[in-house]
Design a protein around this motif. Structure first.
Motif, short mmCIF file in Angstrom:
data_model
loop_
_atom_site.label_atom_id
_atom_site.label_comp_id
_atom_site.label_asym_id
_atom_site.label_seq_id
_atom_site.Cartn_x
_atom_site.Cartn_y
_atom_site.Cartn_z
N VAL A 34 0.64 -1.21 -0.12
CA VAL A 34 0.03 -0.06 0.03
C VAL A 34 0.87 1.33 -0.04
O VAL A 34 1.69 1.37 0.93
CB VAL A 34 -0.81 0.15 1.18
N MET A 35 0.50 2.12 -0.78
CA MET A 35 1.71 3.33 -1.05
C MET A 35 0.52 4.50 -0.94
O MET A 35 -0.83 4.52 -1.11
CB MET A 35 2.10 3.42 -2.48
N LYS A 36 1.08 5.59 -0.35
CA LYS A 36 0.54 6.98 -0.47
C LYS A 36 1.94 8.13 -0.35
O LYS A 36 2.62 7.83 0.19
CB LYS A 36 -0.25 7.03 0.93
N ASP A 37 1.61 9.08 -1.23
CA ASP A 37 2.61 10.03 -1.59
C ASP A 37 3.80 9.73 -1.44
O ASP A 37 4.90 10.32 -0.92
CB ASP A 37 2.50 11.20 -0.15
N GLY A 38 4.20 8.81 -2.28
CA GLY A 38 5.38 8.16 -2.68
C GLY A 38 5.81 7.13 -1.67
O GLY A 38 7.11 6.93 -1.81
N ARG A 39 5.30 6.94 -0.62
CA ARG A 39 5.80 6.28 0.56
C ARG A 39 5.15 4.90 0.75
O ARG A 39 3.85 4.86 0.70
CB ARG A 39 5.84 7.03 1.84
N VAL A 40 5.73 3.85 1.16
CA VAL A 40 5.08 2.59 1.26
C VAL A 40 4.46 2.65 2.95
O VAL A 40 4.98 2.92 3.63
CB VAL A 40 6.20 1.42 1.25
N GLN A 41 3.31 2.50 2.99
CA GLN A 41 2.59 2.44 3.94
C GLN A 41 2.58 1.27 4.93
O GLN A 41 2.82 1.17 6.09
CB GLN A 41 1.09 2.82 3.85
N GLN A 42 2.30 -0.05 4.04
CA GLN A 42 2.30 -1.35 4.77
C GLN A 42 2.44 -2.42 3.65
O GLN A 42 1.96 -2.17 2.50
CB GLN A 42 1.04 -1.52 5.66
N THR A 43 2.90 -3.31 4.12
CA THR A 43 3.19 -4.60 3.12
C THR A 43 2.66 -5.73 3.87
O THR A 43 3.09 -6.02 5.23
CB THR A 43 4.59 -4.63 2.64
N GLY A 44 1.94 -6.55 3.26
CA GLY A 44 1.38 -7.73 3.93
C GLY A 44 0.35 -8.44 2.77
O GLY A 44 0.09 -8.23 1.97
N SER A 45 0.08 -9.57 3.56
CA SER A 45 -1.16 -10.53 2.91
C SER A 45 -2.34 -9.69 2.88
O SER A 45 -2.68 -8.79 3.72
CB SER A 45 -1.36 -11.86 3.46
N PRO A 46 -3.33 -9.98 1.97
CA PRO A 46 -4.59 -9.13 2.08
C PRO A 46 -5.32 -9.19 3.27
O PRO A 46 -5.68 -8.13 3.76
CB PRO A 46 -5.33 -9.80 0.65
#
Length: 370
Positions: free
Chosen positions: A211-223
């Protein structure tokens, strides 16, 4: 058709355009062999730019990109052994389907017999064998997209890149193509990276979501992990449809921790109450998903009274758009009940599934494993 697979690693990747515009800021992402990873976020969040840096279509300002352990920062796109499927299909209109799929192989001077074998194998996988002699203008949008995917398959790449490939299709065809691409991933056993702004596509297709916002990764993981354990308010509101409700509520101690806005009062479960005790006499965001609100015919403890503003019957369920005092919210409920605009209803939240977020930082108060 056996595909090569590869691990893709982005280490502290940045992209800065003229005028000091930072499109991607310090992205650290790992795509494992054979994973289907989806980059998702609103327009302008940097997801397509990140994909284009992996493809070599954008220069990397800072950081390092590795594919299968080899640094790719300065490797030309043609030598990265990746294949990209674009939003607009990018088919040659004067060529047949066969010629479109074979074109890249001809440029590489692959033997004619090998080209023919690969094209027919890919066409069989995608069920477009009967269209090989047609021109793109004679195909539907879904068929053209299959051709674009087939052109990628025949190259036998290490990594498949998809840049919003379904956005030009109608809603019904998008659902069908989502299923087809998921099935294709399983059949090819390939590494795939997919960009979309549609969180439903991300939830239904991905092994892992970024999940990205304003060029930064917010969180990574399984759905499911992102759905159940969002690290911040943005992820919580972006993943899920309809999105999570957020109510600004005050924390108080009344023979135990309660949260309220004056019109109603809720008691958190004990583990959440312990965390909220640190926020006594402060305001927090209370997050609850529409499906975690149960309609109750009579007033009940630990409930929210809300006035209906819109009723959306969807067949299998009903979406109620409401105001809890002055705060908007939406509930997903059973269609057996009759609801009317203007009615005040009682909604009982599943407090086990409630989320809480800091008003200033918008970070989850529960961590991402609660």
């Amino acid at each position: 058709m056996v595909q090569k697979v590869a691990k893709v690693e982005l280490k502290d990747i940045c992209k800065v355009y003229d005028g000091d515009v930072k499109a991607v800021d310090n992205a650290n992402i790992t795509v494992e062999d054979k994973e289907f990873v989806v980059f998702v976020g609103p327009s302008g969040c940097g997801k397509s730019t990140t994909l284009r840096m992996i493809a070599g279509l954008e220069d990397i300002t800072e950081g390092e990109l590795y594919i299968d352990g080899e640094k790719m920062n300065d490797v030309p796109p043609k030598d990265r052994n990746i294949a990209m499927v674009f939003q607009n299909y990018a088919l040659y209109p004067h060529m047949s389907v066969y010629e479109n799929m074979a074109f890249g192989l001809k440029i590489k001077k692959v033997p004619k017999a090998e080209i023919d074998k690969r094209v027919h194998e890919a066409a069989k996988i995608l069920d477009i064998e009967k269209f090989l002699d047609r021109k793109p203008r004679a195909l539907s949008g879904g068929q053209r997209q299959r051709v674009a995917v087939g052109r990628a398959i025949v190259r036998n790449p290490k990594v498949f890149l998809f840049d919003e490939p379904l956005s030009n299709l109608d809603a019904k065809l998008r659902v069908q193509m989502r299923a087809e691409l998921s099935d294709l991933h399983l059949r090819l056993n390939a590494t795939m990276i997919y960009v979309t702004h549609d969180q439903v596509e991300a939830m239904t297709m991905a092994n892992k979501i970024v999940v990205m916002k304003d060029g930064r990764v917010q969180q990574t993981g399984s759905p499911l992990h992102l759905y159940n354990h969002p690290v911040n308010k943005f992820v919580a509101g972006f993943i899920g449809s309809p999105p999570m409700n957020f109510l600004s509520l005050n924390v108080a101690d009344k023979d135990g921790i309660v949260i309220s806005d004056g019109d109603f009062e809720l008691r958190p479960v004990p583990s959440h109450a312990e965390v909220l005790r640190n926020y006594k006499d402060k305001t927090v965001y209370f997050g609850i998903r529409p499906e975690d609100l149960r309609y109750c015919e009579n007033p009940a403890p630990n409930s929210i009274p809300a006035k209906i503003t819109v009723v959306e019957p969807l067949g299998a369920d009903i979406h109620l758009w409401l105001n809890a005092g002055t705060q908007p919210m939406v509930a997903r409920t059973d269609p057996q009940h009759v609801f009317k605009v203007g009615d005040t209803v009682t909604l009982v939240p599943d407090m086990e599934k409630a989320r809480f977020f800091d008003r200033e930082t918008e970070l989850s108060l529960l961590g991402d494993n609660s």
